[in-house]
Design a protein around this motif. Structure first.
Motif, PDB file in Angstrom:
ATOM      1  N   PHE A  42       3.310   0.122  -6.773  1.00 11.42           N
ATOM      2  CA  PHE A  42       2.505  -1.095  -6.671  1.00 11.42           C
ATOM      3  C   PHE A  42       1.653  -0.985  -5.414  1.00 11.42           C
ATOM      4  CE2 PHE A  42       6.803  -1.611  -5.062  1.00 11.42           C
ATOM      5  CZ  PHE A  42       6.604  -1.994  -3.738  1.00 11.42           C
ATOM      6  N   TYR A  43       0.689  -1.888  -5.284  1.00  7.40           N
ATOM      7  CA  TYR A  43      -0.201  -1.928  -4.120  1.00  7.40           C
ATOM      8  C   TYR A  43       0.300  -2.987  -3.132  1.00  7.40           C
ATOM      9  CZ  TYR A  43      -3.489   0.742  -7.021  1.00  7.40           C
ATOM     10  OH  TYR A  43      -4.085   1.703  -7.814  1.00  7.40           O
ATOM     11  N   VAL A  44      -0.031  -2.780  -1.882  1.00  7.35           N
ATOM     12  CA  VAL A  44       0.311  -3.772  -0.861  1.00  7.35           C
ATOM     13  C   VAL A  44      -0.917  -4.062  -0.009  1.00  7.35           C
ATOM     14  CG1 VAL A  44       2.795  -3.321  -0.709  1.00  7.35           C
ATOM     15  CG2 VAL A  44       1.209  -1.921   0.625  1.00  7.35           C
ATOM     16  N   ILE A  45      -1.083  -5.342   0.322  1.00  3.67           N
ATOM     17  CA  ILE A  45      -2.164  -5.784   1.208  1.00  3.67           C
ATOM     18  C   ILE A  45      -1.552  -6.690   2.264  1.00  3.67           C
ATOM     19  CG2 ILE A  45      -4.287  -7.135   1.405  1.00  3.67           C
ATOM     20  CD1 ILE A  45      -5.007  -6.352  -1.425  1.00  3.67           C
ATOM     21  N   GLY A  46      -1.817  -6.408   3.531  1.00  2.00           N
ATOM     22  CA  GLY A  46      -1.300  -7.229   4.623  1.00  2.00           C
ATOM     23  C   GLY A  46      -2.410  -7.731   5.511  1.00  2.00           C
ATOM     24  N   ILE A  47      -2.287  -8.981   5.937  1.00  2.00           N
ATOM     25  CA  ILE A  47      -3.305  -9.632   6.767  1.00  2.00           C
ATOM     26  C   ILE A  47      -2.730  -9.921   8.146  1.00  2.00           C
ATOM     27  CG2 ILE A  47      -4.864 -11.613   6.941  1.00  2.00           C
ATOM     28  CD1 ILE A  47      -4.438 -11.945   3.864  1.00  2.00           C
ATOM     29  N   SER A  48      -3.450  -9.543   9.183  1.00  2.00           N
ATOM     30  CA  SER A  48      -3.079  -9.832  10.566  1.00  2.00           C
ATOM     31  C   SER A  48      -1.654  -9.346  10.865  1.00  2.00           C
ATOM     32  CB  SER A  48      -3.249 -11.331  10.842  1.00  2.00           C
ATOM     33  OG  SER A  48      -3.151 -11.612  12.214  1.00  2.00           O
ATOM     34  N   MET A  49      -0.708 -10.256  11.178  1.00  2.00           N
ATOM     35  CA  MET A  49       0.672  -9.831  11.417  1.00  2.00           C
ATOM     36  C   MET A  49       1.280  -9.217  10.157  1.00  2.00           C
ATOM     37  SD  MET A  49       1.795 -10.323  14.571  1.00  2.00           S
ATOM     38  CE  MET A  49       3.564 -10.563  14.533  1.00  2.00           C
ATOM     39  N   GLY A  50       0.782  -9.617   9.000  1.00  2.00           N
ATOM     40  CA  GLY A  50       1.229  -8.995   7.753  1.00  2.00           C
ATOM     41  C   GLY A  50       0.807  -7.543   7.668  1.00  2.00           C
ATOM     42  N   GLY A  51      -0.233  -7.173   8.420  1.00  2.00           N
ATOM     43  CA  GLY A  51      -0.649  -5.781   8.461  1.00  2.00           C
ATOM     44  C   GLY A  51       0.399  -4.893   9.095  1.00  2.00           C
ATOM     45  N   GLN A  52       1.128  -5.429  10.074  1.00  2.00           N
ATOM     46  CA  GLN A  52       2.217  -4.658  10.669  1.00  2.00           C
ATOM     47  C   GLN A  52       3.291  -4.330   9.632  1.00  2.00           C
ATOM     48  OE1 GLN A  52       3.712  -6.812  14.089  1.00  2.00           O
ATOM     49  NE2 GLN A  52       2.206  -5.874  15.442  1.00  2.00           N
ATOM     50  N   VAL A  53       3.509  -5.247   8.695  1.00  2.00           N
ATOM     51  CA  VAL A  53       4.497  -5.014   7.641  1.00  2.00           C
ATOM     52  C   VAL A  53       4.064  -3.841   6.760  1.00  2.00           C
ATOM     53  CG1 VAL A  53       5.669  -6.049   5.656  1.00  2.00           C
ATOM     54  CG2 VAL A  53       5.203  -7.430   7.677  1.00  2.00           C
ATOM     55  N   ILE A  54       2.763  -3.674   6.560  1.00  2.00           N
ATOM     56  CA  ILE A  54       2.281  -2.560   5.745  1.00  2.00           C
ATOM     57  C   ILE A  54       2.607  -1.229   6.412  1.00  2.00           C
ATOM     58  CG2 ILE A  54       0.286  -1.565   4.588  1.00  2.00           C
ATOM     59  CD1 ILE A  54       1.216  -4.393   3.624  1.00  2.00           C
TER      60      ILE A  54
ATOM     61  N   HIS B 287       7.061   6.091  -1.181  1.00  2.00           N
ATOM     62  CA  HIS B 287       7.177   6.551  -2.569  1.00  2.00           C
ATOM     63  C   HIS B 287       6.949   5.433  -3.577  1.00  2.00           C
ATOM     64  CE1 HIS B 287      11.056   5.029  -1.235  1.00  2.00           C
ATOM     65  NE2 HIS B 287      11.379   4.810  -2.500  1.00  2.00           N
ATOM     66  N   ARG B 288       6.956   4.174  -3.104  1.00  2.00           N
ATOM     67  CA  ARG B 288       6.748   3.043  -4.013  1.00  2.00           C
ATOM     68  C   ARG B 288       5.299   2.547  -4.005  1.00  2.00           C
ATOM     69  NH1 ARG B 288      11.246   0.390  -5.654  1.00  2.00           N
ATOM     70  NH2 ARG B 288       9.800  -0.230  -7.326  1.00  2.00           N
ATOM     71  N   LEU B 289       4.477   3.126  -3.173  1.00  2.00           N
ATOM     72  CA  LEU B 289       3.123   2.596  -2.984  1.00  2.00           C
ATOM     73  C   LEU B 289       2.077   3.367  -3.779  1.00  2.00           C
ATOM     74  CD1 LEU B 289       3.176   1.963   0.885  1.00  2.00           C
ATOM     75  CD2 LEU B 289       3.927   0.443  -0.977  1.00  2.00           C
ATOM     76  N   ALA B 290       1.229   2.602  -4.482  1.00  2.00           N
ATOM     77  CA  ALA B 290       0.070   3.179  -5.169  1.00  2.00           C
ATOM     78  C   ALA B 290      -1.153   3.168  -4.258  1.00  2.00           C
ATOM     79  CB  ALA B 290      -0.223   2.399  -6.450  1.00  2.00           C
ATOM     80  N   GLY B 291      -1.117   2.326  -3.231  1.00  2.00           N
ATOM     81  CA  GLY B 291      -2.206   2.206  -2.275  1.00  2.00           C
ATOM     82  C   GLY B 291      -1.913   1.058  -1.331  1.00  2.00           C
ATOM     83  N   ALA B 292      -2.641   1.008  -0.215  1.00  2.00           N
ATOM     84  CA  ALA B 292      -2.367  -0.039   0.781  1.00  2.00           C
ATOM     85  C   ALA B 292      -3.637  -0.390   1.533  1.00  2.00           C
ATOM     86  CB  ALA B 292      -1.292   0.434   1.755  1.00  2.00           C
ATOM     87  N   THR B 293      -3.699  -1.666   1.961  1.00  2.00           N
ATOM     88  CA  THR B 293      -4.837  -2.154   2.754  1.00  2.00           C
ATOM     89  C   THR B 293      -4.316  -3.040   3.873  1.00  2.00           C
ATOM     90  OG1 THR B 293      -6.460  -2.061   0.960  1.00  2.00           O
ATOM     91  CG2 THR B 293      -6.905  -3.600   2.746  1.00  2.00           C
ATOM     92  N   LEU B 294      -4.844  -2.793   5.069  1.00  2.00           N
ATOM     93  CA  LEU B 294      -4.546  -3.640   6.221  1.00  2.00           C
ATOM     94  C   LEU B 294      -5.819  -4.362   6.609  1.00  2.00           C
ATOM     95  CD1 LEU B 294      -2.892  -0.740   6.507  1.00  2.00           C
ATOM     96  CD2 LEU B 294      -2.075  -1.797   8.603  1.00  2.00           C
ATOM     97  N   VAL B 295      -5.754  -5.694   6.667  1.00  2.00           N
ATOM     98  CA  VAL B 295      -6.925  -6.514   6.969  1.00  2.00           C
ATOM     99  C   VAL B 295      -6.729  -7.173   8.338  1.00  2.00           C
ATOM    100  CG1 VAL B 295      -8.395  -8.410   6.185  1.00  2.00           C
ATOM    101  CG2 VAL B 295      -7.240  -6.940   4.503  1.00  2.00           C
ATOM    102  N   ALA B 296      -7.578  -6.820   9.301  1.00  2.00           N
ATOM    103  CA  ALA B 296      -7.465  -7.317  10.681  1.00  2.00           C
ATOM    104  C   ALA B 296      -6.032  -7.235  11.172  1.00  2.00           C
ATOM    105  CB  ALA B 296      -7.978  -8.754  10.776  1.00  2.00           C
ATOM    106  N   PRO B 297      -5.392  -6.051  11.047  1.00  2.00           N
ATOM    107  CA  PRO B 297      -3.961  -5.954  11.375  1.00  2.00           C
ATOM    108  C   PRO B 297      -3.668  -6.106  12.864  1.00  2.00           C
ATOM    109  CG  PRO B 297      -4.876  -3.775  11.001  1.00  2.00           C
ATOM    110  CD  PRO B 297      -5.965  -4.756  10.648  1.00  2.00           C
ATOM    111  N   ALA B 298      -2.582  -6.804  13.156  1.00  2.00           N
ATOM    112  CA  ALA B 298      -2.136  -6.946  14.539  1.00  2.00           C
ATOM    113  C   ALA B 298      -1.642  -5.603  15.054  1.00  2.00           C
ATOM    114  CB  ALA B 298      -1.035  -7.997  14.629  1.00  2.00           C
ATOM    115  N   VAL B 299      -1.792  -5.404  16.348  1.00  2.00           N
ATOM    116  CA  VAL B 299      -1.407  -4.148  16.989  1.00  2.00           C
ATOM    117  C   VAL B 299      -0.357  -4.442  18.056  1.00  2.00           C
ATOM    118  CG1 VAL B 299      -2.207  -2.287  18.500  1.00  2.00           C
ATOM    119  CG2 VAL B 299      -3.601  -2.988  16.549  1.00  2.00           C
TER     120      VAL B 299
END
Length: 425
Positions: free
Chosen positions: A217-229, A238-250
């Motif tokens: 499946f795909y995952v998309i994380g926003i801000s602090m959710g980007g850290q989860v990605i 191995h479970r990811l088809a693709g991933a996107t981080l949007v304005a991810p926190a650092v």
């Protein structure tokens, strides 16, 4: 008859007896007072012996001298006891201060959804292996008809109801299914006091399995959710088809950042937020107190201050406020297990650094995208650029003039999702 000599002898004896009785009475008075003052039997015995020394004096002058000497002794002893009392008082105050401090740093228990004093349960939820519940919301086409399945991870101070606003035309054309969920402690998901960077990735995997999203499946994380990605890329690639981080926190303490670069980026955020992150990293047990005390400025983000927003962000705030009618649900279980736990985990000591990751898609069977605005005041763009330079398999998209909320602008989400799924912009 009584002779004159006998009378004089009787008078002298009477005076001695009278003096003795007066002194004896004074002795008992001082002894009782002293015995009540000195708590230990040893001190009381010393006091009694001192008074007894006076009793053996044979004349008034001796009494005066003895009293003078004893008065000096009692003053010295009293001073020593005053010092002892002062020390004991300081000790009591110190212990009291410690007790107060301990109480002050203890967060209140969360108001778990479904508990007697907690909010009601209104969302669909799954039960995880450890007994916790995870609330979720489905969007897009029905799961059984979906060609693309996406797990969306919300950011700081957000929840499952902040969905990905895709156009209906795109959803139908590509067959997109999106499931958004409340991260632990947010919305209607149970708190997780044992939350770690790794546990979030495992929660997502279990959510996908229980909803039957398939092997990938795909995952998309926003801000602090980007850290989860990043944690998904580390622990369940191995479970990811693709991933996107949007304005991810650092996390400014990730290993691999040049010290001067991370310091420069750190200095760009507000001083009060620098302290919040510093406390979360070095003294996580103080995080609740620091963000609830009134002596120093606490998190500007938790306070919803507009000082962090760029000029473009401020234009978009009106759009967000007009459509976001679920703000009260975000923190309804308490701020500690949602906002504060985010700070502790997100800016604490990580088990790995994203800069150490290998390409999760070595055969181009998927792709990883990072989107960031160069006017982002929450997350300085310089660190995103460095990550993209060090990990060349990242497809980095930098938006000139955009702030932290650029994804809210019309059409942006369609571009982000199309780029992830089919490579179109």
């Amino acid at each position: 008859k009584i002779s004159a000599a006998s009378a004089r002898a009787h008078t002298r004896k009477s005076k001695q007896n009278t003096s003795f009785k007066l002194l004896s009475g004074g002795f008992h008075f001082f002894f009782l007072v002293g015995h009540g003052y000195f708590k230990s039997s040893e001190e009381s015995e010393q006091y009694r012996r001192g008074l007894s020394a006076i009793m053996v004096s044979s004349c008034f002058i001796d009494y005066v001298l003895s009293f003078a000497i004893y008065f000096a002794w009692i003053c010295l002893n009293y001073t020593q006891n005053i010092a002892g009392i002062f020390t004991k008082t300081l000790l009591v105050l110190f212990v009291g201060a410690l007790a107060w401090a301990y109480q002050a740093i203890q967060p209140p228990p969360p108001k778990t959804c479904g508990s007697p004093d907690g909010p009601p349960i209104t969302a669909s939820r799954i039960k995880l292996r450890d007994g916790r519940h995870l609330a979720y919301k489905e969007h897009g086409v029905p799961l059984e008809a979906a060609k693309y399945k996406i797990v969306k991870v919300h950011g700081f101070d957000s929840c499952r109801l902040d969905a990905v606003p895709l156009s209906p035309e795109l959803v139908e054309r590509l067959g997109i299914y999106v499931v958004s969920f409340d991260r632990p402690g947010y919305g209607e998901s149970d708190p997780n006091p044992k939350r770690t960077v790794k546990s979030m990735a495992l929660d997502i995997e279990e959510l996908a399995d229980q909803l039957r999203l398939g092997s990938k499946f795909y995952v998309i994380g926003i801000s602090m959710g980007g850290q989860v990605i990043w944690s998904c890329l580390k622990y369940i690639p191995h479970r990811l088809a693709g991933a996107t981080l949007v304005a991810p926190a650092v996390n400014y303490w990730w290993s691999g950042f040049p010290t001067n670069l991370s310091n420069q980026a750190y200095q760009q955020i507000l001083p009060q937020d620098q302290w919040v992150l510093r406390v979360s990293h070095y003294a996580p047990w103080l995080t609740y107190w620091w963000n609830t005390q009134k002596w120093f400025p606490s998190s500007s983000v938790i306070a919803n201050s507009i000082d962090n927003f760029s000029s473009e962000d401020r234009k978009l705030l009106m759009k967000i406020s007009s459509t976001r009618n679920h703000a009260a649900q975000v923190r309804q279980q308490g701020e500690y297990e949602s906002l504060h736990r985010d700070l502790i985990v997100g800016f604490g000591a990580w088990e790995f650094s994203p800069l150490e990751l290998d390409n999760p898609f070595p055969n181009n069977e998927g792709s990883l995208h990072v989107w960031h605005g160069d006017e982002d005041r929450f997350v300085p763009v310089t660190l995103q650029r460095y990550i993209a330079e060090q990990l060349p398999w990242i497809r980095y998209h930098e938006l000139p003039g955009a702030g932290h909320l650029f994804m809210v602008a019309n059409g942006i989400w369609d571009n982000i999702v199309k780029t992830l799924l089919v490579g179109e912009k």
